[in-house]
Write a protein that holds these residues in place. Structure first.
Motif, PDB file in Angstrom:
ATOM      1  N   SER A   1       0.829  -1.207   0.000  1.00 16.52           N
ATOM      2  CA  SER A   1       0.000   0.000   0.000  1.00 16.52           C
ATOM      3  C   SER A   1       0.865   1.259   0.000  1.00 16.52           C
ATOM      4  O   SER A   1       0.596   2.215  -0.731  1.00 16.52           O
ATOM      5  CB  SER A   1      -0.916  -0.020   1.231  1.00 16.52           C
ATOM      6  OG  SER A   1      -1.704   1.128   1.272  1.00 16.52           O
TER       7      SER A   1
ATOM      8  N   ASP B   1       1.188   4.285  -2.829  1.00 15.73           N
ATOM      9  CA  ASP B   1       1.069   5.701  -2.467  1.00 15.73           C
ATOM     10  C   ASP B   1       2.283   6.491  -2.961  1.00 15.73           C
ATOM     11  O   ASP B   1       2.141   7.600  -3.480  1.00 15.73           O
ATOM     12  CB  ASP B   1       0.926   5.868  -0.949  1.00 15.73           C
ATOM     13  CG  ASP B   1      -0.413   5.387  -0.425  1.00 15.73           C
ATOM     14  OD1 ASP B   1      -1.357   5.283  -1.233  1.00 15.73           O
ATOM     15  OD2 ASP B   1      -0.501   5.119   0.787  1.00 15.73           O
TER      16      ASP B   1
ATOM     17  N   ARG C   1       2.148   6.937  -6.783  1.00 14.75           N
ATOM     18  CA  ARG C   1       1.152   7.942  -7.182  1.00 14.75           C
ATOM     19  C   ARG C   1       1.706   9.366  -7.115  1.00 14.75           C
ATOM     20  O   ARG C   1       1.210  10.254  -7.791  1.00 14.75           O
ATOM     21  CB  ARG C   1      -0.095   7.827  -6.311  1.00 14.75           C
ATOM     22  CG  ARG C   1      -0.951   6.627  -6.645  1.00 14.75           C
ATOM     23  CD  ARG C   1      -2.200   6.606  -5.766  1.00 14.75           C
ATOM     24  NE  ARG C   1      -3.132   5.612  -6.247  1.00 14.75           N
ATOM     25  CZ  ARG C   1      -3.587   4.597  -5.514  1.00 14.75           C
ATOM     26  NH1 ARG C   1      -3.205   4.463  -4.256  1.00 14.75           N
ATOM     27  NH2 ARG C   1      -4.430   3.736  -6.015  1.00 14.75           N
TER      28      ARG C   1
ATOM     29  N   PHE D   1      -0.634   7.690 -13.752  1.00 13.33           N
ATOM     30  CA  PHE D   1      -1.353   6.420 -13.715  1.00 13.33           C
ATOM     31  C   PHE D   1      -0.424   5.336 -13.189  1.00 13.33           C
ATOM     32  O   PHE D   1       0.728   5.261 -13.601  1.00 13.33           O
ATOM     33  CB  PHE D   1      -1.826   5.989 -15.119  1.00 13.33           C
ATOM     34  CG  PHE D   1      -2.773   6.960 -15.738  1.00 13.33           C
ATOM     35  CD1 PHE D   1      -4.121   6.942 -15.412  1.00 13.33           C
ATOM     36  CD2 PHE D   1      -2.320   7.894 -16.655  1.00 13.33           C
ATOM     37  CE1 PHE D   1      -4.993   7.837 -15.988  1.00 13.33           C
ATOM     38  CE2 PHE D   1      -3.193   8.796 -17.239  1.00 13.33           C
ATOM     39  CZ  PHE D   1      -4.528   8.765 -16.899  1.00 13.33           C
TER      40      PHE D   1
ATOM     41  N   SER E   1      -8.160  -4.359  -5.992  1.00 11.36           N
ATOM     42  CA  SER E   1      -9.264  -3.432  -6.267  1.00 11.36           C
ATOM     43  C   SER E   1      -9.506  -2.479  -5.099  1.00 11.36           C
ATOM     44  O   SER E   1      -9.922  -1.346  -5.302  1.00 11.36           O
ATOM     45  CB  SER E   1     -10.548  -4.192  -6.602  1.00 11.36           C
ATOM     46  OG  SER E   1     -11.119  -4.780  -5.451  1.00 11.36           O
ATOM     47  N   ARG E   2      -9.226  -2.929  -3.906  1.00 12.32           N
ATOM     48  CA  ARG E   2      -9.429  -2.073  -2.725  1.00 12.32           C
ATOM     49  C   ARG E   2      -8.464  -0.888  -2.715  1.00 12.32           C
ATOM     50  O   ARG E   2      -8.756   0.135  -2.110  1.00 12.32           O
ATOM     51  CB  ARG E   2      -9.270  -2.890  -1.458  1.00 12.32           C
ATOM     52  CG  ARG E   2     -10.371  -3.915  -1.332  1.00 12.32           C
ATOM     53  CD  ARG E   2     -10.263  -4.705  -0.061  1.00 12.32           C
ATOM     54  NE  ARG E   2     -11.411  -5.603  -0.003  1.00 12.32           N
ATOM     55  CZ  ARG E   2     -11.357  -6.826   0.468  1.00 12.32           C
ATOM     56  NH1 ARG E   2     -10.236  -7.304   0.946  1.00 12.32           N
ATOM     57  NH2 ARG E   2     -12.434  -7.572   0.482  1.00 12.32           N
TER      58      ARG E   2
ATOM     59  N   ALA F   1      -7.243   0.406  -5.643  1.00  9.57           N
ATOM     60  CA  ALA F   1      -7.304   1.040  -6.963  1.00  9.57           C
ATOM     61  C   ALA F   1      -8.393   2.108  -7.033  1.00  9.57           C
ATOM     62  O   ALA F   1      -9.392   2.050  -6.321  1.00  9.57           O
ATOM     63  CB  ALA F   1      -7.579  -0.025  -8.031  1.00  9.57           C
ATOM     64  N   ASP F   2      -8.162   3.056  -7.930  1.00  3.61           N
ATOM     65  CA  ASP F   2      -9.185   4.062  -8.219  1.00  3.61           C
ATOM     66  C   ASP F   2     -10.186   3.529  -9.239  1.00  3.61           C
ATOM     67  O   ASP F   2     -11.361   3.874  -9.209  1.00  3.61           O
ATOM     68  CB  ASP F   2      -8.549   5.340  -8.764  1.00  3.61           C
ATOM     69  CG  ASP F   2      -7.654   6.011  -7.736  1.00  3.61           C
ATOM     70  OD1 ASP F   2      -7.968   5.938  -6.532  1.00  3.61           O
ATOM     71  OD2 ASP F   2      -6.643   6.594  -8.134  1.00  3.61           O
ATOM     72  N   HIS F   3      -9.698   2.678 -10.160  1.00  3.29           N
ATOM     73  CA  HIS F   3     -10.519   2.094 -11.225  1.00  3.29           C
ATOM     74  C   HIS F   3     -10.057   0.665 -11.471  1.00  3.29           C
ATOM     75  O   HIS F   3      -8.890   0.340 -11.282  1.00  3.29           O
ATOM     76  CB  HIS F   3     -10.372   2.873 -12.541  1.00  3.29           C
ATOM     77  CG  HIS F   3     -10.713   4.314 -12.409  1.00  3.29           C
ATOM     78  ND1 HIS F   3     -12.002   4.779 -12.429  1.00  3.29           N
ATOM     79  CD2 HIS F   3      -9.932   5.414 -12.245  1.00  3.29           C
ATOM     80  CE1 HIS F   3     -12.012   6.084 -12.295  1.00  3.29           C
ATOM     81  NE2 HIS F   3     -10.761   6.502 -12.166  1.00  3.29           N
TER      82      HIS F   3
ATOM     83  N   GLU G   1     -16.860  -1.910  -3.998  1.00  3.95           N
ATOM     84  CA  GLU G   1     -15.806  -1.834  -5.014  1.00  3.95           C
ATOM     85  C   GLU G   1     -16.369  -1.908  -6.439  1.00  3.95           C
ATOM     86  O   GLU G   1     -15.694  -1.546  -7.397  1.00  3.95           O
ATOM     87  CB  GLU G   1     -14.791  -2.962  -4.822  1.00  3.95           C
ATOM     88  CG  GLU G   1     -14.100  -2.967  -3.473  1.00  3.95           C
ATOM     89  CD  GLU G   1     -13.285  -1.724  -3.217  1.00  3.95           C
ATOM     90  OE1 GLU G   1     -12.644  -1.221  -4.151  1.00  3.95           O
ATOM     91  OE2 GLU G   1     -13.311  -1.236  -2.067  1.00  3.95           O
TER      92      GLU G   1
ATOM     93  N   LYS H   1     -16.228   0.865  -9.191  1.00  3.22           N
ATOM     94  CA  LYS H   1     -14.929   1.117  -9.826  1.00  3.22           C
ATOM     95  C   LYS H   1     -14.729   0.303 -11.106  1.00  3.22           C
ATOM     96  O   LYS H   1     -13.800   0.554 -11.851  1.00  3.22           O
ATOM     97  CB  LYS H   1     -13.791   0.730  -8.873  1.00  3.22           C
ATOM     98  CG  LYS H   1     -13.740   1.491  -7.599  1.00  3.22           C
ATOM     99  CD  LYS H   1     -12.568   0.950  -6.779  1.00  3.22           C
ATOM    100  CE  LYS H   1     -12.465   1.581  -5.435  1.00  3.22           C
ATOM    101  NZ  LYS H   1     -11.331   1.014  -4.669  1.00  3.22           N
TER     102      LYS H   1
END
Length: 102
Positions: free
Chosen positions: A11, A15, A18, A23, A41-42, A44-46, A72, A75
């Motif tokens: 995680s 961060d 980003r 992207f 997916s948790r 991710a933004d998409h 989720e 998304k």
């Protein structure tokens, strides 16, 4: 892999990435085979959900989407792949797209 994907280090790495990139794209195995995509997916933004035309049934697509937690699912963005050029005629629902063949 599941331990690494669910770790704080992973995680934090996302961060940090980003901060430097517009992207960050993560690829995962198919959702019905392993849980990797569900964990990613948790974070991710998409989620781009690739669906092979004429290869996957609508029931299988629905079952796959149902595997994601309800919060989720918003998304998820399905992308239809392997559409045959003959199916890209203007008269049908794929009209307006251009087929590129080599």
């Amino acid at each position: 892999p599941l331990g690494a994907l669910g770790s704080r280090n992973f995680s934090e790495m996302l961060d940090e990435a980003r901060k430097y990139f517009d992207f960050v794209i993560l690829d995962s195995p198919p959702v019905l085979r392993v849980a990797d995509a569900l964990l990613v997916s948790r974070l991710a933004d998409h989620v781009l959900f690739l669906v092979g035309a004429e290869r996957v049934t609508t029931d299988l697509v629905a079952e796959t989407i149902d595997r994601f937690p309800k919060e989720e699912r918003r998304k998820i963005h399905p992308v239809l792949t392997r559409v045959k050029a003959r199916d890209l005629e203007r008269r049908n629902h794929y009209g307006g797209y251009m087929a590129l063949t080599s």
